[in-house]
Design an enzyme around this catalytic site. Structure first.
Site, PDB file in Angstrom:
ATOM      1  N   ILE A 528       6.550   9.027  -1.406  1.00  0.00           N
ATOM      2  CA  ILE A 528       7.884   9.283  -0.840  1.00  0.00           C
ATOM      3  C   ILE A 528       8.989   9.098  -1.867  1.00  0.00           C
ATOM      4  O   ILE A 528      10.154   9.321  -1.595  1.00  0.00           O
ATOM      5  CB  ILE A 528       8.166   8.386   0.397  1.00  0.00           C
ATOM      6  CG1 ILE A 528       7.869   6.922   0.082  1.00  0.00           C
ATOM      7  CG2 ILE A 528       7.386   8.862   1.600  1.00  0.00           C
ATOM      8  CD1 ILE A 528       8.242   5.968   1.216  1.00  0.00           C
ATOM      9  N   GLY A 531      10.188   5.574  -8.653  1.00  0.00           N
ATOM     10  CA  GLY A 531      11.214   4.697  -9.231  1.00  0.00           C
ATOM     11  C   GLY A 531      10.824   4.315 -10.635  1.00  0.00           C
ATOM     12  O   GLY A 531       9.831   4.782 -11.172  1.00  0.00           O
ATOM     13  N   GLY A 532      11.616   3.451 -11.217  1.00  0.00           N
ATOM     14  CA  GLY A 532      11.351   2.994 -12.573  1.00  0.00           C
ATOM     15  C   GLY A 532      10.020   2.272 -12.663  1.00  0.00           C
ATOM     16  O   GLY A 532       9.343   2.271 -13.682  1.00  0.00           O
ATOM     17  N   GLY A 534       7.329   2.855 -10.736  1.00  0.00           N
ATOM     18  CA  GLY A 534       6.187   3.736 -10.491  1.00  0.00           C
ATOM     19  C   GLY A 534       6.426   4.490  -9.194  1.00  0.00           C
ATOM     20  O   GLY A 534       7.552   4.598  -8.732  1.00  0.00           O
ATOM     21  N   LYS A 535       5.354   5.009  -8.623  1.00  0.00           N
ATOM     22  CA  LYS A 535       5.518   5.798  -7.401  1.00  0.00           C
ATOM     23  C   LYS A 535       5.629   4.920  -6.151  1.00  0.00           C
ATOM     24  O   LYS A 535       5.090   3.813  -6.116  1.00  0.00           O
ATOM     25  CB  LYS A 535       4.335   6.738  -7.226  1.00  0.00           C
ATOM     26  CG  LYS A 535       4.404   7.900  -8.187  1.00  0.00           C
ATOM     27  CD  LYS A 535       3.253   8.865  -7.994  1.00  0.00           C
ATOM     28  CE  LYS A 535       3.379   9.991  -9.009  1.00  0.00           C
ATOM     29  NZ  LYS A 535       2.132  10.726  -9.172  1.00  0.00           N
ATOM     30  N   VAL A 536       6.309   5.427  -5.163  1.00  0.00           N
ATOM     31  CA  VAL A 536       6.408   4.737  -3.884  1.00  0.00           C
ATOM     32  C   VAL A 536       5.655   5.564  -2.845  1.00  0.00           C
ATOM     33  O   VAL A 536       5.877   6.771  -2.723  1.00  0.00           O
ATOM     34  CB  VAL A 536       7.885   4.562  -3.458  1.00  0.00           C
ATOM     35  CG1 VAL A 536       7.963   3.742  -2.186  1.00  0.00           C
ATOM     36  CG2 VAL A 536       8.700   3.916  -4.572  1.00  0.00           C
ATOM     37  N   LYS A 550       5.222   0.174  -3.246  1.00  0.00           N
ATOM     38  CA  LYS A 550       5.604   0.519  -4.611  1.00  0.00           C
ATOM     39  C   LYS A 550       4.446   0.148  -5.491  1.00  0.00           C
ATOM     40  O   LYS A 550       4.036  -1.003  -5.524  1.00  0.00           O
ATOM     41  CB  LYS A 550       6.810  -0.326  -5.048  1.00  0.00           C
ATOM     42  CG  LYS A 550       8.124   0.387  -5.016  1.00  0.00           C
ATOM     43  CD  LYS A 550       9.212  -0.509  -5.593  1.00  0.00           C
ATOM     44  CE  LYS A 550      10.579  -0.060  -5.086  1.00  0.00           C
ATOM     45  NZ  LYS A 550      11.631  -1.001  -5.378  1.00  0.00           N
ATOM     46  N   ASP A 646      23.768  -2.611  -8.500  1.00  0.00           N
ATOM     47  CA  ASP A 646      23.527  -1.180  -8.394  1.00  0.00           C
ATOM     48  C   ASP A 646      23.721  -0.731  -6.950  1.00  0.00           C
ATOM     49  O   ASP A 646      22.866  -0.094  -6.353  1.00  0.00           O
ATOM     50  CB  ASP A 646      22.118  -0.861  -8.897  1.00  0.00           C
ATOM     51  CG  ASP A 646      21.972   0.615  -9.257  1.00  0.00           C
ATOM     52  OD1 ASP A 646      23.003   1.298  -9.388  1.00  0.00           O
ATOM     53  OD2 ASP A 646      20.833   1.080  -9.407  1.00  0.00           O
TER      54      ASP A 646
END
Ligand SMILES: *[C@@H]1O[C@H](CO)[C@@H](O)[C@H](O)[C@H]1NC(C)=O
Ligand SMILES: *[C@@H]1O[C@H](CO)[C@@H](O)[C@H](O)[C@H]1NC(C)=O
Ligand SMILES: *[C@@H]1O[C@H](CO)[C@@H](O)[C@H](O)[C@H]1NC(C)=O
Ligand SMILES: *[C@@H]1O[C@H](CO)[C@@H](O)[C@H](O)[C@H]1NC(C)=O
Length: 855
Positions: A528, A531-532, A534-536, A550, A646
């Site tokens: 879905i 990110g920095g 890896g994949k979520v 994550k 952030d």
């Protein structure tokens, strides 16, 4: 600087600093040396100061070598002097020709990064100046790790001597084989004597008074604060002394932090020992005498035991006119230092700066070595106001009878030790360093500290640092200025669990088998997001519970620290408006974090992306209120103050019931590595949301989040991105465009067309005002997250009243004409009652955490 251009101008300026020949702002009569060690070319730093090579000051250059750091942490303010180092394998000295009859500041810059052919965690060394020991068995790596900083700066104020040579000697510790010393920058600045010989010891008053001869003492600067004011960079210090003055908020004890104010009269600094900016801001107790009578305005500082400290208070009463209007007591470590402090009485007139010094011995107290400074009105002398005031505070450590200033290295937790061990193991594989490089080649851009993530301000009222036994925010002045990227020391997990037992208890452990089952063996169709880290993936655990997983990219060499940070932090944070971490998995080189699944995705996608459903104004308000609550909790409700860094619409997630949850506050985002040589993507990241003041102060505070949240509020109102380069120039930045429109009274033209005519005038006014205030140029002019929250709740009430004269039953009913009930609402909002933390809708998650199945 006009707000409409500040974003772009600031960026521009940062680069200009490196292009133009910098003007030395500190041209004073004083002699000074600025050495960029191990870099004979020298260069300018972020403040435009020129640094020269160090070789010609070395006594025996053949005992040392030059080295370049393998990676540049994004929190470094500039490449100079940090990116190069001198490494000493044997005792070596620098010699400076000085006028020994004067006092000198010595500043040492250490960046304990990785350097070719040495292992920084083996570096332990002593540092002497003449007969004075400044450091002993010092590990810059341990110190920086404990402080979660990428670099450290130490400042000493060296006593005058008979010698006209200042000899600074580095000596690798002989306790460890392979030990070496290193330094990145050395600064020597001559200063007029600023101490007195009759500084009273607290606790020995009256005729039997004991005083110390401070003019003969060499000292280490522990803290230097511009109380009630903002960070003052070295180039803005007085008399070219290049001192940095830090904001005092992190040291205030408890919730009673008084109020800050600024002078609106002219102050003649005269012989003042601090810059004007210190005298022209202050912290006072507050407007209510009855409240002030019943509390002490208190600051707490961590220090090393068994040393005497000199505390210098800077005062300037610009609020009162005459004697006996404001009289207060000063306590240091529960002892009365002064019982009738009347600033105007002692300074001679209103608006005159003055200082007051006290000395105190801090005895060993089982590792909890602190200095408490407390102010309280002295009511027995019947002053006009029951109030106290402080403008600045410096704390210096004095050398002991053996001329020693060195304290122990900070104690660090097992987890941190393991991190360091990891790095040790990985030493030699250069690859891992390179991939950990963040920030960029342009030193100025690195000063942005863009790498998002969190910074914990080690807050003394909430003393403990996550995962640490005994912490040390003792490190000076510099303790709160810059955040280390969590990837400073990166290591690859080898399957060992480095999670502290504390965190592990709060958090469920998942086996890899469970994770694989939940995600159908990490099936691509379950992805879905990326990110920095890896994949979520989306997944289902325990039969029916939806989660987001994550997964650390198995080929990523930098996940382990982020992973640990996220677990350590998130396992301690529970709030209805923060995304919950349910558990984690660490097995077979796989690392994964398991979160509550957010069915409705990000706030942004409901504003102007995909836009399938248009959120109503009330829904938007409720989402903003939820996010504000989450941020308010991060700032004030957790054990330590957490700055998100952030805040943006993609980090506000929505669950199935449209409840807003703040996310992504545990992962440091790492930028592209330096091999690829571009930093622009890092800078763009959350650019439209960036606090302009952050550049000026180089210090993040909660108010930086408030600024970003202000941008979010306008984004919600206008349904457009924070930055939209395809628009005409003056509209590119939402913050600037909205502020200008608000000023011109044309803000309504910017409203999301879907909302036109659907917001009540009063609600709109309140909301716009709040958003505008968040975008104030100076952090001090911005409201706290608590105030923002209250104002948004108020706006919602205004809207609800209009839509529905009898508020819906699930809303707190409130009569807006009744001041008391508004205040009660305010209190409720701010108190973060248990309803907030154990929100009923989270009970499912909670039971999951409580029934720790996998362990
Ligand atoms: C300021 O310093 C000068 C020179 O040292 C001295 O003569 C003068 O008295 C000082 N003024 C104050 C107000 O301390
Ligand atoms: C402080 O001094 C006492 C007594 O000499 C000693 O027992 C203690 O270990 C010292 N503490 C530190 C932190 O050096
Ligand atoms: C303020 O601090 C002093 C010294 O520690 C203490 O004696 C006093 O009780 C405190 N007052 C209040 C109101 O807390
Ligand atoms: C206040 O000032 C008076 C006069 O100096 C002093 O006697 C008294 O101890 C001070 N403190 C308190 C708590 O009243």
């Amino acid at each position: 600087m006009s707000s409409c251009i500040h974003h772009f101008l600031v960026v521009f300026l940062v680069f200009v600093c490196f292009i133009l020949d910098p003007v030395d702002a500190a041209d004073g009569p004083a002699q000074k040396f600025l050495l960029s060690c191990g870099n004979q070319k020298g260069g300018a730093d972020a403040d435009g100061r020129k640094w020269e090579g160090d070789a010609k000051f070395l006594v025996k250059a053949d005992r040392s070598r030059e080295a370049k750091a393998d990676m540049q942490d994004s929190s470094l303010p500039s490449e100079i002097p940090f990116m190069s180092a001198r490494i000493f394998n044997a005792e070596t000295s620098y010699k400076f020709a000085i006028n020994g009859s004067n006092r000198h500041f010595l500043r040492l810059y250490f960046y304990p990064s990785s350097y070719p052919n040495v292992n920084i965690s083996n570096s332990y060394f002593a540092l002497n100046v003449g007969e004075t020991t400044l450091l002993n068995n010092f590990s810059a790596a341990l110190t920086a790790t404990a402080l979660s900083q990428a670099y450290i700066v130490k400042e000493y104020a060296l006593a005058p001597s008979d010698l006209n040579d200042l000899t600074v000697t580095f000596k690798p510790s002989d306790k460890y084989s392979g030990s070496f010393a290193f330094v990145n920058g050395i600064e020597v600045i001559e200063t007029p004597e600023m101490f007195d010989d009759n500084t009273g010891m607290v606790g020995f008053s009256g005729d039997s008074g004991v005083t110390i001869e401070a003019t003969k003492a060499s000292m280490e600067t522990m803290y230097r604060l511009n109380v009630g004011g903002q960070f003052i960079p070295p180039t803005n210090d007085s008399a070219g002394l290049m001192r940095s003055w830090y904001d005092d908020t992190a040291y205030i004890l408890g919730a009673s932090s008084g109020v800050t104010n600024a002078a609106n009269t002219t102050i003649d600094v005269g012989n003042g020992t601090a810059p004007l900016a210190v005298y022209s801001t202050a912290r006072t107790m507050g407007p209510d005498p009855n409240v002030n009578k019943n509390y002490n305005l208190t600051w707490v500082f961590q220090v090393d035991a068994n040393f005497t400290y000199l505390l210098r208070f800077h005062f300037c009463d610009y609020l009162d006119q005459k004697v006996n209007q404001r009289v207060f007591e000063i306590f240091i470590n529960n002892q009365t230092a002064l019982d009738t402090m009347d600033i105007i009485g002692l300074a001679g007139s209103a608006g005159s700066p003055m200082k007051k010094d006290f000395a105190i011995l801090v005895k060993d107290n089982k590792g909890d070595n602190e200095i408490w400074v407390a102010l309280h009105p002295n009511v027995s002398v019947k002053p006009e106001f029951y109030d106290a005031m402080l403008n600045g505070l410096e704390i210096f450590k004095l050398g002991d009878s053996k001329k020693n200033l060195a304290g122990p290295n900070p104690k660090i937790s097992d987890m941190m030790q393991k991190q360091i061990d990891h790095n040790t193991k990985d030493f030699g594989s250069k690859k891992s360093y390179k991939s950990a490089i963040i920030g960029g080649a342009a030193g100025g851009a690195a000063a942005f500290g863009i790498a998002a993530g969190l910074i914990f301000v080690i807050n003394n009222r909430k003393r403990k640092y996550p995962g640490q036994d005994s912490v040390s925010s003792w490190l000076p002045v510099y303790g709160h200025s810059h955040t280390a990227s969590k990837s400073t020391m990166s290591g690859r997990s080898h399957g060992s669990t480095n999670i502290s037992s504390d965190a592990a208890c709060n958090c469920r452990y998942f086996s890899l088998a469970e994770i694989k089952q939940a995600t159908k063996h990490f099936d691509e169709s379950h992805v879905i997001g990326v990110g920095g880290f890896g994949k979520v993936y989306r997944g289902v655990v325990d039969g029916n519970m939806k989660v987001a997983i994550k997964r650390s990219n198995p080929s990523s060499e930098q996940g382990v620290n982020e992973f640990q940070t996220e677990i350590e932090m998130l396992s301690k944070l529970r709030h209805r408006h923060l995304v919950s971490l349910i558990g984690y998995c660490e097995e077979d080189n796989e690392m994964a974090l398991v979160y509550d699944f957010m069915g409705k995705g990000t706030l942004r996608e409901h504003l102007y992306k995909n836009n399938k459903i248009t959120l109503t104004w009330k829904q938007r308000l409720e989402i903003c209120i939820g996010a504000a609550r989450g941020l308010h909790y991060l700032h004030t409700g957790a054990k330590y103050t957490i700055i998100h860094r952030d805040v943006k619409t993609t980090n506000i997630l929505l669950d199935d019931k449209w409840v807003a949850k703040v996310s992504d506050f545990g992962l440091s985002k790492t930028g592209p590595n330096m091999n690829q040589g571009h930093v622009s993507t890092v800078v763009k990241g959350s650019f439209g949301y960036l606090d302009p003041e952050y550049f000026r102060r180089q210090q993040l505070t909660e108010k930086s989040d408030v600024y970003s949240f202000g941008v979010v509020l306008f984004e919600v109102l206008c349904a457009r991105p924070a930055l939209n380069p395809s628009l005409p120039k003056e509209q590119v930045s939402l913050a600037d465009h909205a502020l200008r429109s608000a000023k011109n009274g044309t803000l309504e033209d910017m409203i999301d067309p879907h909302l036109k005519g659907k917001i009540s005038a009063e609600c709109f006014k309140k909301y716009a005002e709040t958003a505008e205030k968040c975008l104030a140029d100076h952090g001090t002019d911005r409201p706290s997250m608590g105030d923002v929250l209250w104002n948004l709740e108020f706006a919602l009430q205004l809207e609800s009243n209009l839509e529905n004269p009898k508020p819906a039953s699930n809303k707190r009913s409130i009569d807006l004409t009744d001041h008391n009930s508004i205040m009660a609402m305010h209190r409720n909002t701010l108190s973060l009652g248990s309803e907030d933390i154990d929100g009923s809708e989270d009970s499912e998650v909670f039971s999951q955490i409580v029934n720790q199945k996998g362990r």
